[in-house]
Design a protein around this motif. Structure first.
Motif, PDB file in Angstrom:
ATOM      1  N   GLY A   1       0.683  -1.228  -0.134  1.00 60.75           N
ATOM      2  CA  GLY A   1      -0.067  -0.017  -0.107  1.00 60.75           C
ATOM      3  C   GLY A   1       0.783   1.175  -0.087  1.00 60.75           C
ATOM      4  O   GLY A   1       0.638   2.188  -0.867  1.00 60.75           O
TER       5      GLY A   1
ATOM      6  N   LEU B   1       2.231   1.804  -3.681  1.00 56.40           N
ATOM      7  CA  LEU B   1       1.198   2.465  -4.303  1.00 56.40           C
ATOM      8  C   LEU B   1       1.210   3.926  -3.959  1.00 56.40           C
ATOM      9  O   LEU B   1       1.109   4.944  -4.922  1.00 56.40           O
ATOM     10  CB  LEU B   1      -0.073   1.614  -4.020  1.00 56.40           C
TER      11      LEU B   1
ATOM     12  N   ASN C   1       1.996   6.663  -6.777  1.00 54.93           N
ATOM     13  CA  ASN C   1       1.216   7.835  -7.137  1.00 54.93           C
ATOM     14  C   ASN C   1       1.375   9.298  -6.690  1.00 54.93           C
ATOM     15  O   ASN C   1       0.862   9.982  -7.639  1.00 54.93           O
ATOM     16  CB  ASN C   1      -0.376   7.226  -6.907  1.00 54.93           C
TER      17      ASN C   1
ATOM     18  N   LEU D   1       3.739  10.362  -9.057  1.00 58.03           N
ATOM     19  CA  LEU D   1       3.051  10.693 -10.469  1.00 58.03           C
ATOM     20  C   LEU D   1       2.243  11.807 -10.610  1.00 58.03           C
ATOM     21  O   LEU D   1       2.263  12.657 -11.424  1.00 58.03           O
ATOM     22  CB  LEU D   1       2.106   9.410 -10.674  1.00 58.03           C
TER      23      LEU D   1
ATOM     24  N   ALA E   1       3.932  11.882 -15.439  1.00 60.15           N
ATOM     25  CA  ALA E   1       4.630  10.332 -15.999  1.00 60.15           C
ATOM     26  C   ALA E   1       5.637  10.591 -16.807  1.00 60.15           C
ATOM     27  O   ALA E   1       6.329   9.627 -17.266  1.00 60.15           O
ATOM     28  CB  ALA E   1       3.441   9.582 -16.648  1.00 60.15           C
ATOM     29  N   GLU E   2       5.882  11.586 -17.471  1.00 60.20           N
ATOM     30  CA  GLU E   2       7.046  11.966 -18.375  1.00 60.20           C
ATOM     31  C   GLU E   2       8.451  11.393 -17.841  1.00 60.20           C
ATOM     32  O   GLU E   2       9.004  11.829 -16.785  1.00 60.20           O
ATOM     33  CB  GLU E   2       7.179  13.351 -18.583  1.00 60.20           C
ATOM     34  N   PRO E   3       9.066  10.670 -18.626  1.00 59.86           N
ATOM     35  CA  PRO E   3      10.211   9.921 -18.157  1.00 59.86           C
ATOM     36  C   PRO E   3      11.581  10.990 -18.213  1.00 59.86           C
ATOM     37  O   PRO E   3      11.268  12.096 -18.818  1.00 59.86           O
ATOM     38  CB  PRO E   3      10.711   8.683 -19.251  1.00 59.86           C
ATOM     39  N   LYS E   4      12.234  10.878 -16.966  1.00 59.21           N
ATOM     40  CA  LYS E   4      13.307  12.017 -16.953  1.00 59.21           C
ATOM     41  C   LYS E   4      14.749  11.308 -16.677  1.00 59.21           C
ATOM     42  O   LYS E   4      14.706  10.157 -16.646  1.00 59.21           O
ATOM     43  CB  LYS E   4      13.088  12.658 -15.472  1.00 59.21           C
ATOM     44  N   THR E   5      15.491  11.931 -17.483  1.00 62.06           N
ATOM     45  CA  THR E   5      17.100  11.314 -17.378  1.00 62.06           C
ATOM     46  C   THR E   5      18.223  12.309 -16.474  1.00 62.06           C
ATOM     47  O   THR E   5      17.671  13.557 -16.475  1.00 62.06           O
ATOM     48  CB  THR E   5      17.699  11.273 -18.821  1.00 62.06           C
TER      49      THR E   5
ATOM     50  N   PRO F   1      22.068   7.960 -12.886  1.00 60.78           N
ATOM     51  CA  PRO F   1      22.647   8.207 -14.412  1.00 60.78           C
ATOM     52  C   PRO F   1      22.411   7.208 -15.286  1.00 60.78           C
ATOM     53  O   PRO F   1      22.569   6.986 -16.313  1.00 60.78           O
ATOM     54  CB  PRO F   1      23.838   8.594 -14.215  1.00 60.78           C
ATOM     55  N   LEU F   2      21.957   5.830 -14.636  1.00 63.12           N
ATOM     56  CA  LEU F   2      21.960   4.792 -15.363  1.00 63.12           C
ATOM     57  C   LEU F   2      20.614   4.169 -16.073  1.00 63.12           C
ATOM     58  O   LEU F   2      20.379   3.279 -16.775  1.00 63.12           O
ATOM     59  CB  LEU F   2      22.406   3.254 -14.622  1.00 63.12           C
TER      60      LEU F   2
ATOM     61  N   THR G   1      16.079   5.592 -16.879  1.00 67.07           N
ATOM     62  CA  THR G   1      15.043   6.405 -16.968  1.00 67.07           C
ATOM     63  C   THR G   1      14.221   6.514 -15.844  1.00 67.07           C
ATOM     64  O   THR G   1      13.871   5.675 -15.433  1.00 67.07           O
ATOM     65  CB  THR G   1      14.630   6.247 -18.166  1.00 67.07           C
TER      66      THR G   1
ATOM     67  N   GLN H   1      10.897  -2.180 -11.624  1.00 67.45           N
ATOM     68  CA  GLN H   1      11.780  -2.752 -12.463  1.00 67.45           C
ATOM     69  C   GLN H   1      12.960  -3.595 -11.534  1.00 67.45           C
ATOM     70  O   GLN H   1      13.263  -4.502 -11.964  1.00 67.45           O
ATOM     71  CB  GLN H   1      12.598  -1.497 -13.339  1.00 67.45           C
ATOM     72  N   PHE H   2      13.126  -2.996 -10.439  1.00 69.76           N
ATOM     73  CA  PHE H   2      14.321  -3.741  -9.631  1.00 69.76           C
ATOM     74  C   PHE H   2      13.646  -4.644  -8.146  1.00 69.76           C
ATOM     75  O   PHE H   2      14.420  -5.442  -7.791  1.00 69.76           O
ATOM     76  CB  PHE H   2      15.086  -2.628  -8.793  1.00 69.76           C
TER      77      PHE H   2
END
Lengths: 337, 414
Positions: free
Chosen positions: A152, A155, A159, A162, A167-171, A259-260, A262, A270-271
Motif C-alpha cells: 500500500g 502504491l 502515485n 506521479l 509520468a514524463e520520463p526523466k534522465t 544516471p543509469l 530513465t 523494475q528492480f
C-alpha cells in the motif's frame, strides 16, 4: 571460519569453536561450486555464441549490473534479516530518492553524486517515520499484514510521485561520463562508479554491523529480541534505526543508479523482484551475500541472453533461484538461524 | 482466510489510490439514454493515469480540440446544428477498466467511442462495442489481431503494426540504395512482447521478399532491462550493416546509449514503430547520441498547413508540443462527426454504416483520405520515415512527404 570470507551474517555465530572449520569448509566448497558452475556456464556460452568478444562483454556487463543489483538489495536484506519485514516498498523508496536527486539537480545544478548529502539523510528520516508510524507492530506478525502495509505504501508513494512530477520520463546526466575499453569490452564510467559504490556500501555496512556497538546491538536484536531487551537494549528503537538505515541505503543506491536509468514513478517495480531474488540468494541479512548474490544474478541474466537469444533473461534468473531454494533454502551464504 | 484477506485488502488499496479520472455518467438509463436530445455524445477512452498518462492526456485533449472545432463550425448541420460533447473515461492502462469504462460511456449515450492507445485495452473495448453495436474508432492501437475477428463495429485510423514494419523494410531498401550503400544484413533488436516481436516478424517477412538478409534477431524484456551493451556487442560481432530497433521509450534510449559506447560498424540505426526515435524528447535526452537515427512510424503531417495550425493551437492552449497520438485522436473524432453528419442520426448503427462509407481528409500522414477496408482498417494509413536532424525530428521519405532528404550515415562514423 574467518569473518572476512563469510560476509557479515547478522545472526551471530553461536557455533562452538570445533565446528568452525566445518562451517568454513562448507562455505568454501559452496563458493567453489558456484564458481565452477559459472565457469562452465561461460564456456557453454562461448560455444553457443562462437564469439569471445560477445561473451566477454556479457561477463563485464553482468558484473557491472550485478553490482547495481547488489547495491539496491543491501538495504532490503538488512531490513529482511533484522526485522523480518517483507518490504515491498523498497523499490518505491528507491524511486522517491531518485526523484529527490533529480529535483535537486534541476533546481541547483549540483553534480548528481553530491545529492547523496541530502538523499541519504532524507531517506533515513523517511524510513524512521514509516517504521514508527506504520510498521512498528507488523514485524514478525502475519505475512499478509506486512505485505499489505508495504505494498500500500509503495502504491501511495508511486502515485504521489506521479501526481507531483507527472509520468514524463526523466534522465539524469552524469557530467564527464566516459567509456574505456577493457580487453575489447566497453565499460561506462557511470556503471563502474555504481559498482564501486556497491563495494564501498557493502564494506561500510559490514563494518557497522561487526565493529561498532550499534551493530552489535542490531545483531543482538536480530538474534534474540527478548534477550536483547533483558540486557538493556531498546528493541523498538533498534528496529526503527535498522529500517531507517535500510531505506538510507536505498537513497544511496538511487543516487548512484540515477544516471543509469530513465527515471519514472514506476521505476521501483523494475528492480523489486530482482532485489528480492538477490536477498534470498545471498542469505537474509547478509550484506556481503547481497553483493555476491547480485553479481551472480547479473551474470546469469547476461549469459541467459546468450543462450536463449533474449527470451526473457529472467527465466535463467528464476531457474537459479528455484535451484538455490530447493538445495539451500537459507540462501547460498546464509545460515540456519 | 488469509488469501481472501490479502485479495480483499489489495482490492481496497487499488480503490484507494485510483483517482477518478472520467466524466460522471449523466442519467445512465439504458443504451438509448439521452441520445435524442441535447448534444451528440462521443466517448473518449484513454489512459490518463498510470505510466502512460502523458500520452493518454495528450490524446484526450486532441479529441477535445476536434470537438471544439466541430462546434465552432456550427455543430452537426444535418441534425439542425446540434452541438457535440466529449464524454471522457480513464482506462488507467488496464484492459478490465477500459472495458467497464466503455460500458459506462455507452450507457451514458455515446454514439461512438474513440481510443485507447494500448492494444490490450482496445481488444477488450472492441468486444464491448461489438456487443452494444456502437462504432469504435481506434486512434492508436498497434495490434493487427483485432481486425481478424470480422468485427463490424471496429475501425482504426493509424497504420497497423504489420503495415509499419513492411514499410520500414521497403524504405530501408530504397534509402540505402539511393545513398549508394545498399543494405546487406539487418540485425533486429526488439522488446519481447507482442508489440516488439510482431514488428520483428513482419519486418523479417518483408525483408526476405526484398532480398535483405536478417540476423541476428535479439529480444529483451522491456520491463526489467537495465543495460543493452552485451546485446549491441552481439550486433557488432554479427557484421550486420543496419540495426533495426522496435521498443518502448525507456529501453530504446538504453539501446541508443549502448550503441554510442560500443560503436558497432553500422550504416544506420532504423527504428520500427519505435517509441523513442521520433519523439522530440528523445532528441533532448539522447542529444548527440541520437543524431541521424531513423524511425518508421505513423506521424502527424508536418507538410500539411492545417496540421501545423492545429499543433500551434495545442501548444498555446496546453503549453506542450502536440504529439502524433493526439493528432490521430483528432482525426478519429473528425471521422465520427462526419459519420453522424452523413447518417443525420444518433443511432449508433446508422452512424456505423456512415463511418464505414466515410472519406475524411486526415491531419496525420496518409496516402489519401481516411477510408475503411471491410475489416475496419484504414486503407490509406501510411507510415512515414523520419530522422533526427539538426536537433529535431524531420520527415525524410517518401519524397512527397519529406521535409528534407534522408542522410544515410551514422553520427559516430562520418
Amino acid at each position: 571460519m574467518t569473518e572476512l570470507d563469510t560476509g557479515a551474517p547478522v545472526v551471530p555465530d553461536t557455533a562452538p569453536p570445533d565446528r568452525k572449520t566445518k562451517a568454513d569448509k562448507g562455505f568454501l566448497s559452496r563458493a567453489g561450486i558456484v564458481a565452477a558452475v559459472l565457469v562452465v556456464a561461460i564456456v557453454v556460452a562461448l560455444l553457443q555464441s562462437g564469439s569471445g568478444l560477445v561473451v566477454w562483454q556479457s561477463v563485464v556487463t553482468g558484473i557491472l549490473t550485478g553490482g547495481l543489483y547488489g547495491l539496491i538489495a543491501m538495504g532490503l536484506t538488512l531490513i529482511f534479516g533484522v526485522l523480518d519485514i517483507v518490504n515491498f516498498a523498497h523499490g518505491a523508496f528507491l524511486t522517491v530518492a531518485m526523484f529527490l536527486s533529480f529535483g535537486m539537480i534541476q533546481a541547483t545544478g549540483l553534480h548528481p553524486y553530491l545529492t547523496l548529502v541530502v538523499a541519504v539523510p532524507v531517506l533515513f528520516l523517511l524510513g524512521a517515520a514509516v517504521h514508527r508510524g506504520l510498521l512498528s507492530g507488523a514485524g514478525g506478525r502475519s505475512l499478509e499484514n506486512q505485505l499489505l502495509i508495504t505494498l500500500g505504501l509503495s502504491l501511495l508513494l508511486e502515485n504521489g510521485l506521479l501526481m507531483f512530477f507527472g509520468a514524463e520520463p526523466k534522465t539524469i546526466d552524469l557530467p564527464g561520463d566516459f567509456q574505456f575499453p577493457l580487453l575489447g569490452a566497453v565499460v561506462a564510467g557511470s556503471r563502474l562508479y555504481a559498482f564501486l559504490g556497491a563495494v564501498v556500501l557493502g564494506g561500510l555496512l559490514y563494518w557497522l554491523l561487526r565493529r561498532t556497538r550499534l551493530g552489535t546491538a542490531i545483531r543482538a536484536v536480530a538474534a534474540n529480541a527478548p534477550g536483547a531487551a533483558l540486557v538493556g537494549i531498546n528493541v523498538r528503537r533498534m528496529h526503527t534505526l535498522t529500517f531507517a538505515i535500510g531505506t538510507a541505503c536505498a537513497g544511496a543506491a538511487a543516487v548512484l543508479a540515477g544516471p543509469l536509468v530513465t527515471v519514472t514513478p514506476t521505476l521501483g517495480e523494475q528492480f523489486n523482484i530482482t532485489a528480492f531474488v538477490v536477498v534470498v540468494l545471498g542469505g537474509m541479512g547478509n550484506v556481503v551475500g547481497a553483493l555476491v548474490g547480485g553479481l551472480l544474478i547479473g551474470l546469469v541474466e547476461q549469459l541467459t541472453t546468450i543462450y536463449l537469444g533474449g527470451q526473457s533473461s529472467l527465466l535463467g534468473v528464476f531457474v537459479v533461484f528455484l535451484l538455490v531454494l530447493f538445495l539451500r533454502p537459507q540462501g547460498l551464504f546464509g545460515r540456519r538461524a | 482466510m488469509s488469501a481472501r484477506m490479502l485479495v480483499a485488502g489489495l482490492g481496497a488499496l487499488a480503490l484507494l489510490v485510483t483517482g477518478c479520472g472520467g466524466s460522471a455518467p449523466m442519467g445512465a438509463g439504458g443504451a438509448a439514454a439521452g441520445r435524442d436530445e441535447g448534444p451528440v455524445k462521443i466517448g473518449a477512452l484513454h489512459p490518463v493515469s498510470g505510466s502512460n498518462a502523458v500520452d493518454g492526456l495528450q490524446m484526450r485533449r486532441g479529441a477535445q480540440l476536434a470537438v471544439d472545432a466541430i462546434n465552432a463550425a456550427g455543430g452537426i448541420k444535418s441534425l439542425g446544428g446540434r452541438k457535440v460533447e466529449l464524454l471522457t473515461g480513464d482506462t488507467q492502462g488496464k484492459a478490465d477498466i477500459g472495458q467497464s469504462e466503455a460500458q459506462r460511456l455507452i450507457s451514458a449515450g455515446a454514439v461512438s467511442l474513440v481510443g485507447t492507445y494500448q492494444s490490450a485495452v482496445s481488444t477488450n473495448v472492441a468486444v464491448v462495442a461489438e456487443r452494444n453495436r456502437v462504432p469504435f474508432v481506434m486512434d492508436v492501437t498497434a495490434s493487427d489481431a483485432i481486425f481478424s475477428h470480422g468485427y463490424r463495429y471496429a475501425f482504426r485510423v493509424q497504420p497497423g503494426s504489420k503495415a509499419i514494419a513492411t514499410a520500414a523494410a521497403q524504405y530501408l531498401k530504397a534509402v540505402s540504395e539511393q545513398a549508394g550503400k545498399p543494405v546487406r544484413k539487418v540485425a533486429f533488436l526488439h522488446e519481447q512482447s507482442d508489440f516488439g516481436s510482431g514488428a520483428a516478424d513482419a519486418f523479417t517477412a518483408a525483408a526476405k521478399q526484398l532480398g535483405i538478409g536478417i540476423g541476428p534477431n535479439i529480444s529483451y524484456d522491456a520491463t526489467t532491462v537495465s543495460d543493452l551493451t552485451a546485446q549491441i556487442t552481439q550486433v557488432k560481432a554479427s557484421g550486420a550493416d543496419v540495426l533495426a530497433v522496435a521498443g518502448y521509450y525507456r529501453d530504446s534510449l538504453l539501446a541508443a546509449k549502448a550503441i554510442a559506447s560500443v560503436k558497432p560498424d553500422l550504416s544506420a540505426v532504423w527504428g520500427v514503430s519505435n517509441g523513442a526515435y521520433d519523439q522530440p524528447k528523445f532528441v533532448t535526452d539522447a542529444a548527440a547520441v541520437g543524431n541521424l537515427y531513423f524511425s518508421t512510424n505513423y506521424h502527424y503531417d508536418a507538410t500539411n498547413p492545417e496540421t501545423v495550425a492545429l499543433r500551434e493551437k495545442y501548444q498555446k492552449q496546453y503549453g506542450d508540443p502536440m504529439r502524433t497520438g493526439a493528432v490521430l485522436s483528432y482525426d478519429a473524432v473528425q471521422v465520427i462527426a462526419h459519420g453522424v453528419e452523413q447518417a443525420a442520426s444518433t443511432d449508433p448503427r446508422k452512424v456505423r454504416d456512415a463511418i464505414a462509407a466515410a472519406q475524411v481528409a486526415p491531419l496525420t500522414v496518409g496516402r489519401g483520405p481516411i477510408q475503411f477496408a471491410p475489416n475496419g482498417d484504414n486503407r490509406n494509413a501510411f507510415p512515414v520515415l523520419m530522422q533526427v536532424r539538426d536537433g529535431r525530428v524531420q520527415q525524410v521519405y517518401p519524397p512527397e512527404k519529406a521535409e528534407s532528404r534522408p542522410d544515410y550515415r551514422v553520427a559516430w562514423r562520418p
